[in-house]
Design a protein around this motif. Structure first.
Motif, PDB file in Angstrom:
ATOM      1  N   HIS A  70       0.838  -1.195   0.000  1.00  0.00           N
ATOM      2  CA  HIS A  70       0.000   0.000   0.000  1.00  0.00           C
ATOM      3  C   HIS A  70       0.882   1.257   0.000  1.00  0.00           C
ATOM      4  O   HIS A  70       0.601   2.237  -0.709  1.00  0.00           O
ATOM      5  N   HIS A  71       1.958   1.233   0.781  1.00  0.00           N
ATOM      6  CA  HIS A  71       2.862   2.389   0.855  1.00  0.00           C
ATOM      7  C   HIS A  71       3.475   2.680  -0.513  1.00  0.00           C
ATOM      8  O   HIS A  71       3.562   3.834  -0.950  1.00  0.00           O
ATOM      9  N   ILE A 123       0.919   4.318  -2.817  1.00  0.00           N
ATOM     10  CA  ILE A 123       0.763   5.750  -2.546  1.00  0.00           C
ATOM     11  C   ILE A 123       1.956   6.532  -3.101  1.00  0.00           C
ATOM     12  O   ILE A 123       1.795   7.638  -3.652  1.00  0.00           O
ATOM     13  N   ASP A 124       3.172   5.946  -2.981  1.00  0.00           N
ATOM     14  CA  ASP A 124       4.357   6.597  -3.577  1.00  0.00           C
ATOM     15  C   ASP A 124       4.148   6.835  -5.080  1.00  0.00           C
ATOM     16  O   ASP A 124       4.407   7.929  -5.590  1.00  0.00           O
ATOM     17  N   TYR A 135      -1.206   7.864   2.897  1.00  0.00           N
ATOM     18  CA  TYR A 135      -0.625   6.646   3.463  1.00  0.00           C
ATOM     19  C   TYR A 135      -1.506   6.053   4.567  1.00  0.00           C
ATOM     20  O   TYR A 135      -1.323   4.896   4.939  1.00  0.00           O
ATOM     21  N   GLU A 136      -2.435   6.828   5.079  1.00  0.00           N
ATOM     22  CA  GLU A 136      -3.285   6.351   6.175  1.00  0.00           C
ATOM     23  C   GLU A 136      -4.670   5.902   5.712  1.00  0.00           C
ATOM     24  O   GLU A 136      -5.436   5.356   6.502  1.00  0.00           O
ATOM     25  N   THR A 165       0.774  -1.432  10.195  1.00  0.00           N
ATOM     26  CA  THR A 165       0.050  -2.057   9.084  1.00  0.00           C
ATOM     27  C   THR A 165      -0.335  -3.485   9.435  1.00  0.00           C
ATOM     28  O   THR A 165       0.197  -4.087  10.371  1.00  0.00           O
TER      29      THR A 165
END
Length: 460
Positions: free
Chosen positions: A308-309, A312-313, A328-329, A370
């Motif tokens: 997921h991180h 988002i990047d 990121y949240e 996470t």
């Protein structure tokens, strides 16, 4: 003895010049002065069979007036016609009307809007579109059972009535035998001890918790049945009653879970392509251009795995102007799913989601932020499956339940799966209608289920 139309088409040579009897419904009738053509379908095969009739028949004039929708019994001789558009036809020696159909029959041989057809959901299976969709639905269901059965999974019938709160009670339909006009009260609240089950009960939102208990005895299990949610959502992808496939696997971590998801999906897609070629061709031509290419591309893809991180990047580095800013949240939006599948040109597993937006039973990762969750997003459809490695550590699970205000006493039986011989285990859920939509190109969930149940709609 009745011969089914499917038998004729699949074994043409065996029936050549033989006299047979078929029964079905009239799709079209082209009557001319001395002969005519009936297109008849009995539901066993996507294509109609053409029936040739002529003035030698005693009731020729009557047959010439047969209307669309009538049910008929036809005796005739099979003639192969390889040089024609249709591979065979039936030359009638006797045609009998079994059931009349008036002129105001709603399903005429013309294009109807899908909105109109939802209003006559009891008749829409008679159209080519829904003949194709519901045949594919049936075959896809069989493919799912075959995949799991052939791989040694136990099919578990989890309860539809439950007191277990898996998805959140605000998402679940409440059921009661109490008199709503004269509710028993205790200390200002409804006294559910007077109800049939002695406590508040729900219609299930998931079979997962019960499925996990069986996985702790049989290793690999799956459920496949109706599921209910109270979401007041009028989107094209949500319904209040739908079907879910929910496997649970003991001794399986997140990586193993993704292996199974990919293998199962490819098996089902391949099975449908083989068993429903005419229906897929129809959908490819009239529902979603490029459908076959999309499905074949999936079969030949190696599904990407990304956190997921990292997603988002990628979203933040893109030059897109997002309606919903990537975070990121937070969860990702449809526009983000579309971008990611196009970026990798295929299906993508997104792993390790923020713990605060996921369920209590998902395994907490070592970062403490996470959980070992995964969503599978696919081109054009978005999220197709969601799953996780389950938290096997009892203390960590109890802490997560406390953080998320889940009453552990209500599902103490579920916690026994951790107390008594617990182990690493994982599972996922896939909405069956979402799969049917993906396989057919249909864009609205109301067209992927025979009688849709959505807000303000509980007809038939």
């Amino acid at each position: 003895m009745r011969t089914k139309v499917k038998q004729l088409f699949l074994n043409k040579e065996a029936y050549e010049e033989k006299q047979i009897t078929i029964m079905g419904w009239v799709k079209t009738n082209r009557a001319q002065a001395q002969f005519g053509f009936l297109n008849v379908n009995d539901g066993t095969y996507f294509d109609n069979i053409q029936v040739v009739y002529d003035e030698k028949l005693d009731n020729f004039d009557e047959i010439s007036k047969f209307r669309v929708g009538m049910s008929v019994k036809i005796e005739g001789v099979v003639k192969l016609t390889p040089q024609m558009k249709q591979p065979l036809e039936l030359h009638a020696v006797c045609i009998e009307m079994l059931g009349d159909c008036p002129e105001d029959y709603p399903i005429q041989p013309k294009r109807h809007t899908r909105e109109f057809l939802r209003d006559v959901a009891h008749l829409r299976p008679r159209t080519n579109l829904f003949h194709a969709v519901f045949r594919i639905r049936s075959v896809a269901a069989m493919a799912i059972h075959r995949y799991f059965q052939d791989n040694g999974y136990l099919y578990v019938h989890t309860p539809l009535i439950t007191c277990a709160d898996c998805e959140g009670s605000d998402q679940m339909f409440k059921i009661s035998t109490l008199d709503l006009k004269n509710l028993p009260m205790a200390e200002g609240k409804v006294d559910f001890t007077k109800d049939l089950f002695g406590k508040q009960a729900f219609i299930t939102g998931s079979g997962q918790l019960h499925g996990e208990t069986f996985a702790m005895a049989f290793s690999d299990i799956y459920t496949f049945g109706p599921t209910f949610r109270t979401e007041n959502s009028n989107t094209k992808t949500h319904a209040n009653e739908f079907w879910m496939i929910e496997p649970e696997m003991a001794f399986c971590d997140l990586e193993g879970l993704m292996d199974i998801e990919e293998e199962m999906l490819k098996y089902v897609v391949n099975y449908v392509l083989k068993e429903c070629p005419l229906e897929i061709d129809f959908c490819d031509q009239f529902v979603a251009k490029g459908l076959k290419d999309k499905l074949n591309h999936l079969l030949n893809s190696k599904f990407v795995r990304i956190t997921h991180h990292e997603v988002i990047d990628l979203l933040k580095k893109s030059n897109n102007k997002w309606e919903f800013l990537p975070s990121y949240e937070d969860d990702i939006a449809k526009e983000h799913e579309k971008y990611i599948t196009e970026y990798f040109n295929g299906p993508v597993f997104i792993t390790n989601w923020p713990k605060d937006i996921k369920a209590y039973y998902m395994k907490l990762n070592s970062d403490g932020k996470t959980v070992a969750a995964v969503d599978l997003v696919v081109p054009q459809a978005g999220e197709l499956m969601g799953g996780s490695q389950r938290e096997e550590d009892l203390e960590k699970l109890l802490n997560r339940m406390s953080e998320m205000h889940v009453d552990s006493k209500e599902i103490d039986w579920y916690l026994d799966t951790r107390r008594y011989g617990g182990c690493i285990h994982s599972g996922f859920g896939m909405g069956f209608e979402r799969l049917v939509m993906y396989l057919t190109g249909i864009e609205n969930i109301r067209d992927a289920i025979p009688f849709p149940r959505t807000p303000k709609n509980c007809e038939f």
